[in-house]
Design an enzyme around this catalytic site. Structure first.
Site, PDB file in Angstrom:
ATOM      1  N   GLU A  28      37.743  47.647 -15.235  1.00  0.00           N
ATOM      2  CA  GLU A  28      38.593  48.674 -14.634  1.00  0.00           C
ATOM      3  C   GLU A  28      37.661  49.601 -13.873  1.00  0.00           C
ATOM      4  OE1 GLU A  28      40.728  50.603 -17.790  1.00  0.00           O
ATOM      5  OE2 GLU A  28      42.329  49.128 -17.713  1.00  0.00           O
ATOM      6  N   GLN A  46      41.913  59.029   1.533  1.00  0.00           N
ATOM      7  CA  GLN A  46      41.357  58.106   2.518  1.00  0.00           C
ATOM      8  C   GLN A  46      40.242  57.299   1.864  1.00  0.00           C
ATOM      9  OE1 GLN A  46      40.432  59.972   6.335  1.00  0.00           O
ATOM     10  NE2 GLN A  46      38.609  58.703   6.556  1.00  0.00           N
ATOM     11  N   ASP A  47      40.171  56.012   2.199  1.00  0.00           N
ATOM     12  CA  ASP A  47      39.066  55.147   1.776  1.00  0.00           C
ATOM     13  C   ASP A  47      38.280  54.751   3.008  1.00  0.00           C
ATOM     14  OD1 ASP A  47      40.024  55.268  -0.792  1.00  0.00           O
ATOM     15  OD2 ASP A  47      40.459  53.141  -0.972  1.00  0.00           O
ATOM     16  N   ASN A  48      36.944  54.798   2.904  1.00  0.00           N
ATOM     17  CA  ASN A  48      36.053  54.430   3.995  1.00  0.00           C
ATOM     18  C   ASN A  48      35.078  53.373   3.492  1.00  0.00           C
ATOM     19  OD1 ASN A  48      37.139  56.612   5.540  1.00  0.00           O
ATOM     20  ND2 ASN A  48      35.760  57.993   4.492  1.00  0.00           N
ATOM     21  N   ARG A  59      21.213  57.245   5.392  1.00  0.00           N
ATOM     22  CA  ARG A  59      22.415  57.899   5.934  1.00  0.00           C
ATOM     23  C   ARG A  59      22.595  59.219   5.195  1.00  0.00           C
ATOM     24  NH1 ARG A  59      25.946  54.086   8.828  1.00  0.00           N
ATOM     25  NH2 ARG A  59      25.150  51.983   8.515  1.00  0.00           N
ATOM     26  N   HIS A  62      25.288  64.352   4.354  1.00  0.00           N
ATOM     27  CA  HIS A  62      26.534  64.754   5.001  1.00  0.00           C
ATOM     28  C   HIS A  62      27.467  65.505   4.058  1.00  0.00           C
ATOM     29  CE1 HIS A  62      25.788  60.813   7.392  1.00  0.00           C
ATOM     30  NE2 HIS A  62      25.142  61.820   7.951  1.00  0.00           N
ATOM     31  N   HIS A 119      25.810  64.693   0.663  1.00  0.00           N
ATOM     32  CA  HIS A 119      25.696  63.321   0.166  1.00  0.00           C
ATOM     33  C   HIS A 119      24.899  62.471   1.151  1.00  0.00           C
ATOM     34  CE1 HIS A 119      27.207  59.089   0.041  1.00  0.00           C
ATOM     35  NE2 HIS A 119      26.782  59.248  -1.201  1.00  0.00           N
ATOM     36  N   TYR A 132      33.700  54.552   0.134  1.00  0.00           N
ATOM     37  CA  TYR A 132      33.869  55.968  -0.176  1.00  0.00           C
ATOM     38  C   TYR A 132      35.358  56.243  -0.326  1.00  0.00           C
ATOM     39  CZ  TYR A 132      29.551  56.294   2.638  1.00  0.00           C
ATOM     40  OH  TYR A 132      28.316  56.126   3.180  1.00  0.00           O
ATOM     41  N   ASP A 143      32.608  68.175  10.214  1.00  0.00           N
ATOM     42  CA  ASP A 143      31.552  67.238   9.838  1.00  0.00           C
ATOM     43  C   ASP A 143      30.198  67.933   9.989  1.00  0.00           C
ATOM     44  OD1 ASP A 143      30.105  64.967   9.240  1.00  0.00           O
ATOM     45  OD2 ASP A 143      30.519  63.965  11.147  1.00  0.00           O
ATOM     46  N   LYS A 169      22.555  61.899  15.078  1.00  0.00           N
ATOM     47  CA  LYS A 169      23.043  63.109  14.392  1.00  0.00           C
ATOM     48  C   LYS A 169      22.126  63.475  13.234  1.00  0.00           C
ATOM     49  CE  LYS A 169      26.479  62.928  11.363  1.00  0.00           C
ATOM     50  NZ  LYS A 169      27.824  62.800  10.768  1.00  0.00           N
ATOM     51  N   ASP A 170      21.735  62.479  12.430  1.00  0.00           N
ATOM     52  CA  ASP A 170      20.929  62.764  11.244  1.00  0.00           C
ATOM     53  C   ASP A 170      19.492  63.151  11.579  1.00  0.00           C
ATOM     54  OD1 ASP A 170      23.101  62.410   9.629  1.00  0.00           O
ATOM     55  OD2 ASP A 170      22.591  60.362   9.043  1.00  0.00           O
TER      56      ASP A 170
END
Length: 191
Positions: A28, A46-48, A59, A62, A119, A132, A143, A169-170
Site C-alpha cells: 500500500e 495534482q500529480d506530476n 533539480r 524549488h 525541495h 510528485y 514558482d 533557472k536553477d
C-alpha cells in the site's frame, strides 16, 4: 506503513510495508487515513512526473510561494534519487537546515515536503523517474527557488552531482541570504 520524522519538524518519510512472495510483492503506497494522522489537513490536487536521463542530474531547490504554496509527496518510480528538503520558514529554529532521503522503487518510500520547505534532488542512477503529488496547482507566478549549492545551507550532495545538468533557472537561483521572507512560522501555524 511506517512514518519516520526528522530532527527538522515537518518532513516525513513514508515507508510502506511490502508483502512479498516468489511472484514479487504488494505494498500500500498511500492511505489517506494513515497519512492524515501524521500530516493533517492535506489534500492533493495534482500529480506530476519527471525523468532525469543522466545520473548526477540536479533539480532544485524549488518551492511555490503563497497563495499557491505547495506541499509535495515525492516518490521515485525508476532509478534512485537523493531527495532533499530545506527549511525556509523564517522564525523556525531549523531555518536553513536540510534533511535528505534516498528514494527508490525497491524501498517504495516517499518523502513528504511540507509548505515552507525548498525541495530538490540528484538522480543517483540513469533514467530516474520521479512522481510528485502536490497540494496546490502549478503557478508560474509563484514558482521560486534557492541556490542548490548555497554554502549557508551546505547540503552534502552526492559526489556525482553534476552542476552542468542544472536548468537555466536553477543556475541563477538566489542564495538563502538574498531570499525574501516567503514563509514564517506564525503564518504556517494559522494555515
Amino acid at each position: 506503513m511506517e512514518f519516520r520524522t526528522f530532527a527538522i519538524d515537518g518532513p516525513v518519510e513514508v515507508i510502506p510495508r511490502k508483502i512479498g512472495d516468489e511472484r514479487g510483492y504488494f505494498a500500500e503506497i498511500f492511505r489517506a487515513d494513515k497519512f492524515s494522522h501524521h500530516v493533517p489537513d492535506t489534500a492533493f490536487v495534482q500529480d506530476n512526473q519527471s525523468l532525469s536521463v543522466r545520473a548526477g542530474t540536479i533539480r532544485g531547490l524549488h518551492f511555490q510561494s503563497h497563495p499557491a504554496a505547495q506541499g509535495k509527496l515525492v516518490r521515485c518510480l525508476s532509478g534512485r534519487i537523493f531527495d532533499v528538503a530545506v527549511d525556509l520558514r523564517n522564525g523556525s529554529p531549523t531555518f536553513g537546515k536540510w534533511i535528505s532521503v534516498v528514494l527508490s522503487p525497491e524501498d517504495c518510500n516517499q518523502l513528504w515536503v511540507p509548505v515552507g520547505f525548498g525541495h530538490g534532488f540528484c538522480s543517483l542512477e540513469p533514467n530516474s523517474v520521479i512522481s510528485y503529488r502536490v497540494t496546490a496547482y502549478y503557478s508560474a507566478e509563484n514558482d521560486k527557488g534557492v541556490a542548490w549549492d548555497d554554502p549557508d545551507i551546505a547540503i552534502e550532495w552526492p559526489r556525482l552531482a553534476d552542476p552542468a545538468t542544472l536548468s537555466a533557472k536553477d543556475k541563477t537561483q538566489p542564495r538563502l541570504a538574498e531570499l525574501p521572507s516567503y514563509f514564517s512560522m506564525d503564518d504556517l501555524k494559522c494555515a
